[in-house]
Design a protein around this motif. Structure first.
Motif, PDB file in Angstrom:
ATOM      1  N   THR A 158       0.821  -1.213   0.000  1.00  0.00           N
ATOM      2  CA  THR A 158       0.000   0.000   0.000  1.00  0.00           C
ATOM      3  C   THR A 158       0.855   1.264   0.000  1.00  0.00           C
ATOM      4  O   THR A 158       1.983   1.278   0.506  1.00  0.00           O
ATOM      5  CB  THR A 158      -0.933   0.032   1.224  1.00  0.00           C
ATOM      6  N   THR A 190      -8.036   2.902  -0.045  1.00  0.00           N
ATOM      7  CA  THR A 190      -8.748   1.803  -0.709  1.00  0.00           C
ATOM      8  C   THR A 190      -8.612   0.526   0.121  1.00  0.00           C
ATOM      9  O   THR A 190      -9.590  -0.202   0.334  1.00  0.00           O
ATOM     10  CB  THR A 190      -8.179   1.583  -2.125  1.00  0.00           C
ATOM     11  N   ALA A 191      -7.394   0.254   0.606  1.00  0.00           N
ATOM     12  CA  ALA A 191      -7.165  -0.931   1.440  1.00  0.00           C
ATOM     13  C   ALA A 191      -7.999  -0.853   2.716  1.00  0.00           C
ATOM     14  O   ALA A 191      -8.601  -1.840   3.149  1.00  0.00           O
ATOM     15  CB  ALA A 191      -5.675  -1.055   1.775  1.00  0.00           C
ATOM     16  N   ALA A 192      -8.048   0.346   3.322  1.00  0.00           N
ATOM     17  CA  ALA A 192      -8.826   0.512   4.553  1.00  0.00           C
ATOM     18  C   ALA A 192     -10.304   0.226   4.301  1.00  0.00           C
ATOM     19  O   ALA A 192     -10.967  -0.447   5.095  1.00  0.00           O
ATOM     20  CB  ALA A 192      -8.645   1.929   5.099  1.00  0.00           C
ATOM     21  N   LEU A 194     -11.607  -1.684   1.980  1.00  0.00           N
ATOM     22  CA  LEU A 194     -11.761  -3.130   1.797  1.00  0.00           C
ATOM     23  C   LEU A 194     -11.778  -3.847   3.148  1.00  0.00           C
ATOM     24  O   LEU A 194     -12.580  -4.760   3.367  1.00  0.00           O
ATOM     25  CB  LEU A 194     -10.614  -3.684   0.929  1.00  0.00           C
ATOM     26  N   ALA A 195     -10.894  -3.439   4.053  1.00  0.00           N
ATOM     27  CA  ALA A 195     -10.830  -4.078   5.372  1.00  0.00           C
ATOM     28  C   ALA A 195     -12.141  -3.883   6.132  1.00  0.00           C
ATOM     29  O   ALA A 195     -12.593  -4.772   6.864  1.00  0.00           O
ATOM     30  CB  ALA A 195      -9.665  -3.510   6.180  1.00  0.00           C
ATOM     31  N   TYR A 196     -12.771  -2.724   5.947  1.00  0.00           N
ATOM     32  CA  TYR A 196     -14.048  -2.458   6.600  1.00  0.00           C
ATOM     33  C   TYR A 196     -15.221  -3.094   5.842  1.00  0.00           C
ATOM     34  O   TYR A 196     -16.381  -2.878   6.185  1.00  0.00           O
ATOM     35  CB  TYR A 196     -14.268  -0.954   6.741  1.00  0.00           C
ATOM     36  N   VAL A 372      -5.462  -2.002  10.060  1.00  0.00           N
ATOM     37  CA  VAL A 372      -6.528  -1.992   9.064  1.00  0.00           C
ATOM     38  C   VAL A 372      -6.004  -1.916   7.627  1.00  0.00           C
ATOM     39  O   VAL A 372      -6.529  -2.596   6.727  1.00  0.00           O
ATOM     40  CB  VAL A 372      -7.537  -0.852   9.375  1.00  0.00           C
ATOM     41  N   GLY A 376      -6.514  -4.807   4.718  1.00  0.00           N
ATOM     42  CA  GLY A 376      -7.114  -4.520   3.415  1.00  0.00           C
ATOM     43  C   GLY A 376      -6.221  -4.943   2.266  1.00  0.00           C
ATOM     44  O   GLY A 376      -6.698  -5.440   1.235  1.00  0.00           O
ATOM     45  N   ILE A 379      -6.673  -8.556   1.741  1.00  0.00           N
ATOM     46  CA  ILE A 379      -7.915  -8.841   1.009  1.00  0.00           C
ATOM     47  C   ILE A 379      -7.706  -8.600  -0.484  1.00  0.00           C
ATOM     48  O   ILE A 379      -8.126  -9.399  -1.327  1.00  0.00           O
ATOM     49  CB  ILE A 379      -9.070  -7.980   1.561  1.00  0.00           C
ATOM     50  N   GLN A 380      -7.027  -7.499  -0.831  1.00  0.00           N
ATOM     51  CA  GLN A 380      -6.728  -7.219  -2.242  1.00  0.00           C
ATOM     52  C   GLN A 380      -5.854  -8.328  -2.825  1.00  0.00           C
ATOM     53  O   GLN A 380      -6.057  -8.758  -3.964  1.00  0.00           O
ATOM     54  CB  GLN A 380      -6.017  -5.875  -2.370  1.00  0.00           C
TER      55      GLN A 380
END
Length: 619
Positions: A158, A190-192, A194-196, A372, A376, A379-380
């Motif tokens: 990230t 964007t990663a954050a 996705l994590a949420y 977080v 994320g 997840i990506q």
């Protein structure tokens, strides 16, 4: 015969290669993965040190192997010259980009008086931010391999949403140098999201704010998520504001209120102790109303109310950024579906309350704010691994596309795994006075030298107005459409002269050839980076020689015979260093020539200003 991988940490059969998610932070970094059985993201935990790896690299005297992370942090005060921190701020930047901030660092950043990327001097060696970031990534990779009991070769990393192409490519290069194939560079907000759990459903449409207050930096991003596509509507922040500044506010208050300045000035270890107490006070006051510490016989009390008054102006600065981000996105707080909190400093109640009040809704802090972004990224990585069938994954370009620059280097324009259609560009200039044509050679591949990559096309941009080297501004843009057809445009901005070429065969490579190019880029990563750094050092040295010789020729009347002799000796030393073909030898000679001639240049500038202003009044 089919190969079956067994994960020794879980005892389960591993159906796919693990791809990790990495949050490469300014102050702290961490790595996460998707558990093969629960399919949930987890931050990798070192039992002795937790999930967080401080982004600090220490070079011990006489030792080639650097110390990274928690063990390196203790040297920040005892050996600051050889301990590098906040290297993320230097990625993809020139000395001129840093401005006055370069002098605030505890280690030496080299000013080569050019637009070249910064270098850090440690003893007789010179390191790029890419090499130093690679050391942090190696530590993260090692932790992951130790915890998962399996090799880790692929990652998603990230970066802040405001990172430019140069900073993103530098991050990608650092990953490759650490032995990782970087499948994608993902924006931290964007990663954050996705994590949420936002953006995982293809029919979901939301607009969210991501408020990220880390140890050393702050940024806020407004995202629009539609059909699995994340669009950054705006971003704002302060790269020199974070949790460290909250600690500093407490430190400064105690030092002034209890007259500790003299003691702290004389004893660096006491400074470190007080900093640690200030950090602990911040944490404790997030849970309680008051505290008191004993600092070598001096009682240091602090209430939550006083703490809030100390850090209030800093928190208000973040709210100003939030207001600007909303204005830039042409939105109001009521247009947002959610406000997501990221970064350890968001645990401070005043931060939570201020953010919730500004955005007129409770901020979401349900996930560990330290983890977080890494969660994320994991997840990506899982999406890229094809393990989430419900998430739309757009087509991507399989190999990096770029052009040849000075010394036969590959300058990437569209990185491997970029979503298509896409457009990206860079600005270039001439290297020789009076140059009227510029040859643009387009390549595909992952190696640092174009000789190791595949040539796709070549054309000349003709009719550039004859100007001194460095003055023409040439924009080179790559446009890759949904059919994989690449169009390359070049335009000289001052004259409007332009030229374009279309490259129709998409890639013309078999899967095996693509795989070999990727494997070669990892196998020869260290050699490639070493070769690139020698070429870049030679380019800096040749530019320095050119500038110094022109300077002496034009201004010899303002120099003494001794200065001219010393300069001649230093330039000769640099020419001899060029023959050595060793990066550190060349850069040391460049550094010495720069240190010698800078005072001359400053003096000549002052003389020129005096002559220009002679007889004129200043009103």
């Amino acid at each position: 015969m089919a190969k079956v991988a067994i994960n020794l940490s879980t005892g389960s059969i591993q159906q796919e290669e693990i791809i990790v998610g990495i949050d490469l932070g300014t102050t702290n970094s961490l790595v996460a993965y998707i558990h093969p059985e629960t399919r949930q993201p987890h931050a990798i935990n070192d039992l002795d040190r937790g999930t967080i790896v401080p982004s600090v690299v220490h070079f011990p005297a006489g030792g080639d192997t650097p110390i990274v992370g928690t063990d390196a942090k203790q040297y920040l005060l005892t050996d600051p010259q050889n301990t590098i921190y906040s290297v993320k701020r230097l990625l993809g930047k020139s000395y001129k980009d840093l401005g006055n901030h370069a002098t605030e660092l505890g280690y030496r950043v080299i000013d080569d008086n050019s637009e070249g990327l910064v270098k850090i001097r440690v003893g007789e060696k010179f390191y790029s931010p890419i090499e130093l970031s690679a050391e942090i990534l190696k530590e993260l990779r090692s932790r992951a391999e130790h915890a998962l009991k399996t090799p880790v070769n692929k990652a998603v990393i990230t970066v802040p949403a405001y990172f430019n192409d140069s900073q993103r490519q530098a991050t990608r290069d650092a990953g490759r140098l650490a032995g990782l194939e970087v499948l994608r560079i993902v924006n931290e907000p964007t990663a954050a999201a996705l994590a949420y759990g936002i953006g995982l459903s293809p029919d979901e449409e939301k607009t969210v704010a991501v408020y990220d207050l880390g140890g050393g930096t702050f940024d806020v991003s407004i995202l629009r998520i539609q059909q699995g596509i994340f669009e950054v509507l705006s971003t704002n922040g302060d790269t020199y504001l974070g949790g460290d500044d909250l600690d500093r506010a407490i430190y400064d208050y105690w030092a002034a209120e209890y007259q500790l300045s003299a003691v702290l000035f004389q004893n660096p270890s006491r400074q470190q102790e007080l900093r640690l107490l200030a950090e602990e006070a911040k944490k404790q006051l997030s849970q309680q109303d008051s505290l008191e510490f004993d600092f070598h016989g001096t009682q240091l009390p602090l209430s939550k109310a006083k703490f809030n008054s100390l850090v209030g102006p800093l928190v208000e600065r973040t709210i100003v950024s939030c207001r600007q981000a909303l204005t830039d996105a042409k939105l109001t707080p009521t247009d947002l579906d959610a406000v997501l909190l990221v970064g350890g400093s968001t645990r401070v109640p005043l931060v939570y309350d201020s953010v919730s009040a500004f955005f007129k809704q409770p901020a979401n802090s349900s996930l560990n704010p330290d983890e977080v972004v890494a969660l994320g990224a994991a997840i990506q990585a899982d999406i890229l691994g094809g393990n989430r069938r419900d998430v739309l994954l757009l087509d991507v370009t399989p190999l990096t596309l770029g052009i040849e620059t000075l010394g036969g280097l590959m300058d990437p324009i569209i990185a491997r795994n970029s979503k298509i259609p896409t457009k990206a560009g860079r600005q270039y200039t001439t290297s020789v006075d009076g140059q009227v044509n510029l040859k643009i050679s387009v390549y595909q591949g992952e190696r640092d030298l174009v000789s190791e990559n595949r040539k796709l096309a070549e054309f000349d941009l003709r009719g550039i107005p004859a100007m001194p080297a460095g003055l023409p501004k040439v924009d080179v843009n790559f446009i890759l459409n949904a059919d994989g057809i690449l169009k390359v445009e070049a335009i000289e901005l001052r004259s409007g002269t332009s030229q374009a070429v279309e490259i129709k065969p998409q890639y013309g490579l078999t899967d095996d050839q693509v795989e070999k190019m990727l494997m070669d880029s990892l196998t020869f990563a260290r050699e490639d980076v070493a070769a690139r750094m020698v070429i870049e050092a030679r380019t800096v040295a040749e530019q320095m020689l050119y500038q110094v010789e022109r300077f002496v020729e034009k201004n010899h009347q303002h120099l003494t015979e001794e200065e001219i002799t010393l300069t001649a000796a230093a330039t000769q030393n640099l020419r001899e260093a060029l023959e050595a073909k060793d990066k550190d030898t060349i850069l040391k000679a460049v550094d010495e020539l720069e240190a010698l001639t800078s005072p001359y240049a400053e003096r000549v500038m002052n003389i020129s200003i005096k002559q220009a202003m002679a007889g004129k009044k200043i009103e």
